[in-house]
Design a protein around this motif. Structure first.
Motif, short mmCIF file in Angstrom:
data_model
loop_
_atom_site.label_atom_id
_atom_site.label_comp_id
_atom_site.label_asym_id
_atom_site.label_seq_id
_atom_site.Cartn_x
_atom_site.Cartn_y
_atom_site.Cartn_z
N LEU A 4 0.68 -1.27 -0.11
CA LEU A 4 0.02 0.05 -0.01
C LEU A 4 0.96 1.25 -0.05
O LEU A 4 0.52 2.17 -0.50
CB LEU A 4 -0.93 0.04 1.17
CG LEU A 4 -2.13 -0.89 1.06
CD1 LEU A 4 -2.90 -1.10 2.41
CD2 LEU A 4 -3.19 -0.41 0.10
N LEU A 5 1.94 1.11 0.56
CA LEU A 5 2.93 2.45 0.56
C LEU A 5 3.76 2.30 -0.67
O LEU A 5 4.64 3.39 -1.00
CB LEU A 5 3.92 2.31 1.91
CG LEU A 5 3.16 2.37 3.47
CD1 LEU A 5 4.05 2.14 4.27
CD2 LEU A 5 2.96 3.78 3.32
N LYS A 6 3.63 1.30 -1.42
CA LYS A 6 4.46 1.41 -2.94
C LYS A 6 5.84 1.22 -2.31
O LYS A 6 6.91 1.48 -3.35
CB LYS A 6 3.98 2.45 -3.65
CG LYS A 6 2.54 2.57 -4.07
CD LYS A 6 2.46 3.53 -5.09
CE LYS A 6 1.05 3.83 -5.41
NZ LYS A 6 0.21 2.94 -5.78
N TYR A 7 6.09 0.51 -1.22
CA TYR A 7 7.57 0.17 -1.08
C TYR A 7 8.06 -1.12 -1.59
O TYR A 7 9.15 -1.57 -1.52
CB TYR A 7 7.88 0.11 0.65
CG TYR A 7 7.84 1.39 1.08
CD1 TYR A 7 7.65 2.63 0.40
CD2 TYR A 7 7.87 1.51 2.48
CE1 TYR A 7 7.81 3.76 1.21
CE2 TYR A 7 8.21 2.71 3.20
CZ TYR A 7 7.64 3.95 2.51
OH TYR A 7 7.99 5.06 3.11
N ASP A 8 7.04 -1.79 -2.10
CA ASP A 8 7.41 -3.07 -2.58
C ASP A 8 8.52 -3.06 -4.09
O ASP A 8 9.07 -3.99 -4.48
CB ASP A 8 5.99 -3.84 -3.39
CG ASP A 8 5.10 -3.14 -4.16
OD1 ASP A 8 5.29 -1.86 -4.18
OD2 ASP A 8 4.60 -3.54 -5.14
N ASN A 9 8.53 -1.64 -4.36
CA ASN A 9 9.66 -1.41 -5.63
C ASN A 9 10.97 -1.08 -5.08
O ASN A 9 11.92 -1.30 -5.59
CB ASN A 9 9.22 -0.13 -6.30
CG ASN A 9 7.76 -0.50 -7.08
OD1 ASN A 9 7.51 -1.74 -7.51
ND2 ASN A 9 6.95 0.55 -7.36
N VAL A 10 10.96 -0.96 -3.73
CA VAL A 10 12.14 -0.68 -2.85
C VAL A 10 12.80 -2.03 -2.37
O VAL A 10 14.24 -1.80 -2.39
CB VAL A 10 12.03 0.29 -1.66
CG1 VAL A 10 13.14 0.50 -1.17
CG2 VAL A 10 11.36 1.67 -2.39
N PHE A 11 12.02 -2.83 -1.89
CA PHE A 11 12.82 -4.00 -1.15
C PHE A 11 12.61 -5.33 -2.24
O PHE A 11 11.47 -5.36 -2.87
CB PHE A 11 11.84 -4.32 0.03
CG PHE A 11 11.63 -3.42 0.94
CD1 PHE A 11 13.11 -2.63 1.78
CD2 PHE A 11 10.50 -2.67 1.16
CE1 PHE A 11 12.66 -1.50 2.52
CE2 PHE A 11 10.52 -1.79 2.42
CZ PHE A 11 11.50 -1.00 2.89
N HIS A 12 13.48 -6.18 -2.00
CA HIS A 12 13.32 -7.57 -2.65
C HIS A 12 12.64 -8.25 -1.40
O HIS A 12 12.92 -8.50 -0.64
CB HIS A 12 14.57 -8.04 -3.12
CG HIS A 12 15.61 -7.03 -4.12
ND1 HIS A 12 15.26 -7.22 -5.34
CD2 HIS A 12 16.44 -6.12 -3.68
CE1 HIS A 12 16.18 -6.28 -5.93
NE2 HIS A 12 16.76 -5.53 -4.94
N ILE A 13 11.25 -8.74 -1.97
CA ILE A 13 10.53 -9.35 -1.05
C ILE A 13 10.47 -11.05 -1.14
O ILE A 13 10.11 -11.37 -2.40
CB ILE A 13 9.21 -8.93 -0.86
CG1 ILE A 13 9.33 -7.37 -0.27
CG2 ILE A 13 8.45 -9.52 0.13
CD1 ILE A 13 8.03 -6.54 -0.50
N VAL A 37 15.62 -16.36 -0.80
CA VAL A 37 16.53 -15.48 -1.07
C VAL A 37 17.84 -16.04 -1.63
O VAL A 37 18.42 -15.36 -2.42
CB VAL A 37 16.84 -14.55 0.47
CG1 VAL A 37 17.98 -13.49 0.38
CG2 VAL A 37 15.52 -13.99 0.87
N PHE A 38 18.22 -17.02 -0.81
CA PHE A 38 19.79 -17.40 -1.27
C PHE A 38 19.71 -18.12 -2.76
O PHE A 38 20.74 -18.44 -3.37
CB PHE A 38 20.07 -18.44 -0.39
CG PHE A 38 20.38 -17.67 1.00
CD1 PHE A 38 20.84 -16.41 1.27
CD2 PHE A 38 19.81 -18.44 2.07
CE1 PHE A 38 20.92 -15.96 2.44
CE2 PHE A 38 19.75 -17.62 3.33
CZ PHE A 38 20.38 -16.27 3.54
N GLU A 39 18.54 -18.56 -3.17
CA GLU A 39 18.48 -19.22 -4.42
C GLU A 39 18.10 -18.41 -5.40
O GLU A 39 17.81 -18.75 -6.43
CB GLU A 39 17.33 -20.24 -4.24
CG GLU A 39 17.54 -21.35 -3.54
CD GLU A 39 16.41 -22.37 -3.14
OE1 GLU A 39 15.06 -22.41 -3.76
OE2 GLU A 39 16.92 -23.43 -2.31
N ASP A 40 17.66 -16.99 -4.84
CA ASP A 40 17.31 -15.87 -5.71
C ASP A 40 16.16 -16.26 -6.78
O ASP A 40 16.17 -16.05 -7.86
CB ASP A 40 18.54 -15.25 -6.61
CG ASP A 40 18.36 -13.86 -7.18
OD1 ASP A 40 17.45 -13.31 -6.56
OD2 ASP A 40 18.96 -13.57 -8.21
#
Length: 112
Positions: free
Chosen positions: A81-90, A97-100
């Protein structure tokens, strides 16, 4: 409370309870003392995060590769909702994460 561990390529922060602004400031301090390594913050066990805490995480993400994983559904929705999904890798979990792979992107929610 945050526990810190390191593997070959990443600094991993494991949150064991609520994530507050002091915890994130400590994360920022540790990151500044390290060489530039990708950062992983595992939020398993965290059910809420304040907006000010997310803003500091955003600052960290603008300077380092920052991945968040194991997010509570409410935190995930707030980030979107804050549009931070473009800032963080989730990611859904630490292994992803480790398998990317399995990065969660562009999820949209409707406010009802």
């Amino acid at each position: 409370m945050i526990q810190v561990r390191e593997n070959n390529e990443n600094i991993i922060f494991q949150c064991t309870d609520e994530l507050n602004i002091n915890d994130v400031e400590n994360v920022k301090k540790i990151i500044n003392e390290q060489e530039k390594k990708p950062i992983v913050i595992n939020l398993k066990g965290v059910s809420s995060v304040k907006n000010s805490t997310l803003n500091i995480l955003k600052e960290i993400a603008q300077q380092n590769k920052l991945s968040l994983c194991s997010l509570d559904a409410d935190i995930f929705a707030a980030i979107n909702l804050l549009k931070y999904d473009n800032v963080f890798h989730i990611f859904p979990n630490e292994e992803s994460v480790f398998e990317d792979k399995y990065e969660l992107k562009n999820r949209r929610f409707k406010v009802v």
